[in-house]
Design an enzyme around this catalytic site. Structure first.
Site, PDB file in Angstrom:
ATOM      1  N   TYR A  75       0.845  -1.209   0.000  1.00 29.25           N
ATOM      2  CA  TYR A  75       0.000   0.000   0.000  1.00 29.25           C
ATOM      3  C   TYR A  75       0.877   1.255   0.000  1.00 29.25           C
ATOM      4  O   TYR A  75       0.592   2.227  -0.685  1.00 29.25           O
ATOM      5  CB  TYR A  75      -0.928   0.012   1.221  1.00 29.25           C
ATOM      6  CG  TYR A  75      -1.954   1.133   1.120  1.00 29.25           C
ATOM      7  CD1 TYR A  75      -3.185   0.915   0.520  1.00 29.25           C
ATOM      8  CD2 TYR A  75      -1.655   2.416   1.579  1.00 29.25           C
ATOM      9  CE1 TYR A  75      -4.098   1.932   0.368  1.00 29.25           C
ATOM     10  CE2 TYR A  75      -2.566   3.453   1.431  1.00 29.25           C
ATOM     11  CZ  TYR A  75      -3.789   3.203   0.832  1.00 29.25           C
ATOM     12  OH  TYR A  75      -4.685   4.220   0.677  1.00 29.25           O
ATOM     13  N   PHE A 127      -7.697  21.674 -24.511  1.00 27.68           N
ATOM     14  CA  PHE A 127      -7.972  20.241 -24.586  1.00 27.68           C
ATOM     15  C   PHE A 127      -9.179  19.978 -23.698  1.00 27.68           C
ATOM     16  O   PHE A 127      -9.345  20.609 -22.652  1.00 27.68           O
ATOM     17  CB  PHE A 127      -6.772  19.368 -24.186  1.00 27.68           C
ATOM     18  CG  PHE A 127      -7.115  17.921 -24.401  1.00 27.68           C
ATOM     19  CD1 PHE A 127      -7.225  17.427 -25.691  1.00 27.68           C
ATOM     20  CD2 PHE A 127      -7.436  17.097 -23.339  1.00 27.68           C
ATOM     21  CE1 PHE A 127      -7.637  16.124 -25.903  1.00 27.68           C
ATOM     22  CE2 PHE A 127      -7.843  15.785 -23.555  1.00 27.68           C
ATOM     23  CZ  PHE A 127      -7.939  15.292 -24.845  1.00 27.68           C
ATOM     24  N   THR A 128     -10.004  19.025 -24.118  1.00 31.22           N
ATOM     25  CA  THR A 128     -11.319  18.805 -23.480  1.00 31.22           C
ATOM     26  C   THR A 128     -11.245  18.670 -21.952  1.00 31.22           C
ATOM     27  O   THR A 128     -11.841  19.458 -21.225  1.00 31.22           O
ATOM     28  CB  THR A 128     -11.972  17.552 -24.084  1.00 31.22           C
ATOM     29  OG1 THR A 128     -11.028  16.472 -24.016  1.00 31.22           O
ATOM     30  CG2 THR A 128     -12.354  17.786 -25.548  1.00 31.22           C
ATOM     31  N   ASP A 218       1.590  20.331 -20.514  1.00 33.53           N
ATOM     32  CA  ASP A 218       0.869  19.085 -20.769  1.00 33.53           C
ATOM     33  C   ASP A 218       1.795  18.251 -21.648  1.00 33.53           C
ATOM     34  O   ASP A 218       1.905  18.472 -22.855  1.00 33.53           O
ATOM     35  CB  ASP A 218      -0.468  19.357 -21.458  1.00 33.53           C
ATOM     36  CG  ASP A 218      -1.238  18.063 -21.712  1.00 33.53           C
ATOM     37  OD1 ASP A 218      -0.596  16.994 -21.760  1.00 33.53           O
ATOM     38  OD2 ASP A 218      -2.469  18.118 -21.864  1.00 33.53           O
ATOM     39  N   LYS A 261      -0.274   7.697 -23.403  1.00 29.21           N
ATOM     40  CA  LYS A 261       0.105   8.000 -24.793  1.00 29.21           C
ATOM     41  C   LYS A 261       1.606   7.723 -24.969  1.00 29.21           C
ATOM     42  O   LYS A 261       2.012   6.587 -25.090  1.00 29.21           O
ATOM     43  CB  LYS A 261      -0.225   9.469 -25.109  1.00 29.21           C
ATOM     44  CG  LYS A 261      -1.726   9.728 -25.356  1.00 29.21           C
ATOM     45  CD  LYS A 261      -2.523   9.873 -24.102  1.00 29.21           C
ATOM     46  CE  LYS A 261      -3.875  10.496 -24.310  1.00 29.21           C
ATOM     47  NZ  LYS A 261      -4.682  10.465 -23.083  1.00 29.21           N
ATOM     48  N   ARG A 385     -13.512  15.415 -33.679  1.00 33.81           N
ATOM     49  CA  ARG A 385     -12.815  16.485 -32.953  1.00 33.81           C
ATOM     50  C   ARG A 385     -13.288  17.806 -33.569  1.00 33.81           C
ATOM     51  O   ARG A 385     -12.599  18.464 -34.314  1.00 33.81           O
ATOM     52  CB  ARG A 385     -11.296  16.360 -33.099  1.00 33.81           C
ATOM     53  CG  ARG A 385     -10.706  15.108 -32.494  1.00 33.81           C
ATOM     54  CD  ARG A 385     -10.387  15.160 -31.008  1.00 33.81           C
ATOM     55  NE  ARG A 385     -11.483  15.088 -30.086  1.00 33.81           N
ATOM     56  CZ  ARG A 385     -11.348  14.853 -28.776  1.00 33.81           C
ATOM     57  NH1 ARG A 385     -10.173  14.633 -28.256  1.00 33.81           N
ATOM     58  NH2 ARG A 385     -12.393  14.840 -27.986  1.00 33.81           N
ATOM     59  N   PHE A 451     -18.931  14.643 -25.933  1.00 31.68           N
ATOM     60  CA  PHE A 451     -18.544  13.788 -27.064  1.00 31.68           C
ATOM     61  C   PHE A 451     -18.443  12.314 -26.683  1.00 31.68           C
ATOM     62  O   PHE A 451     -18.613  11.436 -27.516  1.00 31.68           O
ATOM     63  CB  PHE A 451     -17.206  14.269 -27.672  1.00 31.68           C
ATOM     64  CG  PHE A 451     -16.061  14.272 -26.703  1.00 31.68           C
ATOM     65  CD1 PHE A 451     -15.856  15.333 -25.851  1.00 31.68           C
ATOM     66  CD2 PHE A 451     -15.183  13.199 -26.642  1.00 31.68           C
ATOM     67  CE1 PHE A 451     -14.795  15.337 -24.949  1.00 31.68           C
ATOM     68  CE2 PHE A 451     -14.126  13.177 -25.754  1.00 31.68           C
ATOM     69  CZ  PHE A 451     -13.942  14.252 -24.897  1.00 31.68           C
TER      70      PHE A 451
HETATM   71  N1  PM9 Z   1      -6.443  12.344 -24.558  1.00 31.31           N
HETATM   72  C1  PM9 Z   1      -7.217  11.330 -26.536  1.00 31.31           C
HETATM   73  O1  PM9 Z   1      -7.855  10.428 -27.088  1.00 31.31           O
HETATM   74  C2  PM9 Z   1      -8.081  10.458 -24.337  1.00 31.31           C
HETATM   75  C3  PM9 Z   1      -9.367  10.950 -23.868  1.00 31.31           C
HETATM   76  S1  PM9 Z   1     -10.094  12.365 -24.541  1.00 31.31           S
HETATM   77  C4  PM9 Z   1     -10.780  11.842 -25.929  1.00 31.31           C
HETATM   78  O2  PM9 Z   1      -6.559  12.174 -27.168  1.00 31.31           O
HETATM   79  C5  PM9 Z   1      -4.018  15.623 -23.528  1.00 31.31           C
HETATM   80  C6  PM9 Z   1      -3.246  16.420 -24.518  1.00 31.31           C
HETATM   81  C7  PM9 Z   1      -4.694  14.485 -23.907  1.00 31.31           C
HETATM   82  C8  PM9 Z   1      -5.450  13.749 -22.935  1.00 31.31           C
HETATM   83  C9  PM9 Z   1      -6.233  12.654 -23.299  1.00 31.31           C
HETATM   84  C10 PM9 Z   1      -5.443  14.222 -21.597  1.00 31.31           C
HETATM   85  C11 PM9 Z   1      -6.190  13.508 -20.528  1.00 31.31           C
HETATM   86  C12 PM9 Z   1      -4.747  15.362 -21.288  1.00 31.31           C
HETATM   87  N2  PM9 Z   1      -4.063  16.033 -22.252  1.00 31.31           N
HETATM   88  O3  PM9 Z   1      -7.180  10.569 -20.826  1.00 31.31           O
HETATM   89  O4  PM9 Z   1      -7.116  11.433 -18.522  1.00 31.31           O
HETATM   90  O5  PM9 Z   1      -4.644  14.089 -25.172  1.00 31.31           O
HETATM   91  O6  PM9 Z   1      -5.240  10.106 -19.363  1.00 31.31           O
HETATM   92  O7  PM9 Z   1      -5.551  12.344 -20.211  1.00 31.31           O
HETATM   93  C13 PM9 Z   1      -7.222  11.419 -25.102  1.00 31.31           C
HETATM   94  P1  PM9 Z   1      -6.322  11.036 -19.697  1.00 31.31           P
END
Ligand code: PM9
Length: 459
Positions: A75, A127-128, A218, A261, A385, A451
């Site tokens: 843990y 970014f979303t 980011d 990623k 997008r 979305f």
């Molecule tokens: N990006 C992508 O498919 C996954 C979910 S949104 C459709 O591109 C950036 C630049 C990203 C991103 C996620 C996140 C969030 C932050 N910044 O999905 O929570 O491209 O790990 O990261 C997606 P998490």
């Protein structure tokens, strides 16, 4: 005759495969209708080639899988945390690490700590999830990316650059004390995976230093950005990706990371900062939202796979093949006349739906419609997008972004060159019958990040 062509190729070979289901047009028609014409609502077993996202969809290496077996599932104080901490310090150069379950976990914590009501957060395109966390923390996002980024045809090599004049105007208008940080992304996702240049970053650092404003990075796709700097920016051809990544980070004060990623893992993320005060608060807050500060919602084995994946992600041969595959697909699509965002970005091909379907108004969701049509053709899953992803402003009005795109996102180390051919051929077939395609109306809209779960009907 001399032959000087050097094709890109993968620096690995395949050890295990995952079988895919092939579907019929009738099966796809049924599946798409049941999914409310939203590719996020399809079952993955109904998908042949999955280009929904490059997030968490990479193939891990044999080294990463063996690292999974070395998980220390204590843990508190797992040895995998200390390994990851060392890698983040050595490779990325940030001092303090807080692991999180994925990128948005880090965004939530950072936004809660740094943003006060009424603050302005300038960034190189929204970014979303990032913007939503800024808004939920009572801040307001302001777009300061260069104008070229909003034009799919513009071939400027660094469309991720910050427009420093726009930033200066914001500082003048609101005062530096209202700007807790500049939200700077490498490989700007919503612009098409477009890089920021090192020159622009240095200038951004100088300006923000003068006004005592932090730069939060980011760094979700930082290695891909580093590759474009190496290829396109004067003075960087002889530098390694590792060196370039570290230099990028050196002009920033901290970072949020979706390790799903670049870092080649199926789950995981982190917040990394240089300020002790921010770290101390984040280390406390992570306990509320994610888990103890030495695991942040991750298993020990996940942290180990991430530590190994980060090392692999900054290998020059890896990144050349990764981006090489994306460029291969983009060039194929262009040969077929399919309109795409240029220059080709690092993590996928972004098709210009406004140009593909000029007869469909933006309020009839051209990109959403196109993503559904692409799936119907051959079972290739892509993502909208455009206006759906952009969502609504605080006053309830829709954002109508200039870019209305369908993203063909390439998972890392997963698909072959023949898959790329199938994808381009499918896009070309849909392009040939584009005039018969009609738009859609939204019949269900969730409150946040619509979305992911919205539903549509054909007009
Ligand atoms: N990006 C992508 O498919 C996954 C979910 S949104 C459709 O591109 C950036 C630049 C990203 C991103 C996620 C996140 C969030 C932050 N910044 O999905 O929570 O491209 O790990 O990261 C997606 P998490």
């Amino acid at each position: 005759m001399k032959n000087s062509k050097h094709s890109w190729a993968e620096p690995y070979k395949i050890k295990m495969v995952e079988l895919l289901k092939m579907t019929t047009p009738a099966q796809r028609k049924k599946a798409m209708k049941e999914a409310g014409y939203n590719t996020f609502l399809l079952k993955s077993e109904d998908v042949y080639i999955d280009l929904l996202t490059d997030s968490g969809t990479s193939a891990m290496s044999d080294r990463q899988w063996s690292g999974m077996m070395m998980g220390d599932e204590a843990y508190a104080g797992s040895r995998n945390f200390y390994h990851l901490e060392k890698v983040v310090q050595d490779v990325y150069g940030y001092k303090y690490l807080i692991p999180t379950h994925q990128g948005r976990g880090a965004e939530n914590i950072l936004s809660k700590i740094l943003i006060k009501k009424g603050d302005i957060i300038p960034g190189n395109m929204y970014f979303t999830t990032t913007r939503l966390h800024q808004e939920l923390a009572s801040g307001k996002f302001e777009d300061i990316i260069i104008d070229e980024a909003h034009d799919p045809e513009n071939e400027f090599p660094f469309k991720g650059n910050v427009d420093l004049v726009k930033l200066e105007k914001l500082i003048k208008k609101h005062g530096a004390e209202k700007i807790p940080y500049v939200s700077m992304a490498t490989s700007v996702n919503m612009a098409g995976g477009q890089p920021i240049s090192m020159k622009n970053l240095k200038e951004l650092r100088a300006l923000t230093k003068k006004h005592k404003i932090r730069v939060i990075h980011d760094m979700t796709r930082v290695a891909e950005n580093a590759y474009f700097i190496q290829q396109r920016e004067k003075g960087y051809q002889q530098k390694t990706i590792r060196e370039i990544v570290k230099e990028i980070n050196s002009y920033t004060d901290g970072a949020t990371m979706s390790a799903k990623k670049d870092a080649l893992v199926n789950i995981g993320g982190f917040l990394a900062v240089n300020d002790w005060d921010v770290f101390e608060e984040a280390r406390n807050m992570v306990v509320v939202y994610e888990g103890l500060h030495t695991y942040g919602g991750l298993a020990g084995r996940d942290m180990e796979a991430m530590a190994i994946g980060i090392g692999e992600s900054i290998n020059d041969d890896h990144i050349r093949a990764r981006v090489g595959q994306v460029i291969y697909l983009g060039e194929k699509m262009m040969e077929y006349g399919v309109p795409i965002v240029k220059p080709i970005g690092g993590h996928g091909i972004f098709v210009d739906a406004k140009k593909f379907l000029p007869h469909i108004r933006q309020d009839q969701f051209p990109a959403q419609t196109l993503a559904a049509e692409i799936y119907l053709d051959a079972g290739v899953r892509t993502m909208e997008r455009g206006v759906v992803s952009a969502g609504r402003k605080a006053n309830g009005e829709n954002y109508f972004p200039k870019l209305e795109l369908v993203r063909f996102t390439i998972p890392r180390r997963v698909y072959t060159q023949a898959h790329m051919d199938v994808i381009a051929e499918s896009a070309a077939r849909v392009y040939d019958r584009r005039n018969s395609i009609k738009g859609m109306k939204m019949i269900y809209e969730p409150k946040y990040l619509r979305f992911f779960q919205a539903k549509f009907e054909k007009l």
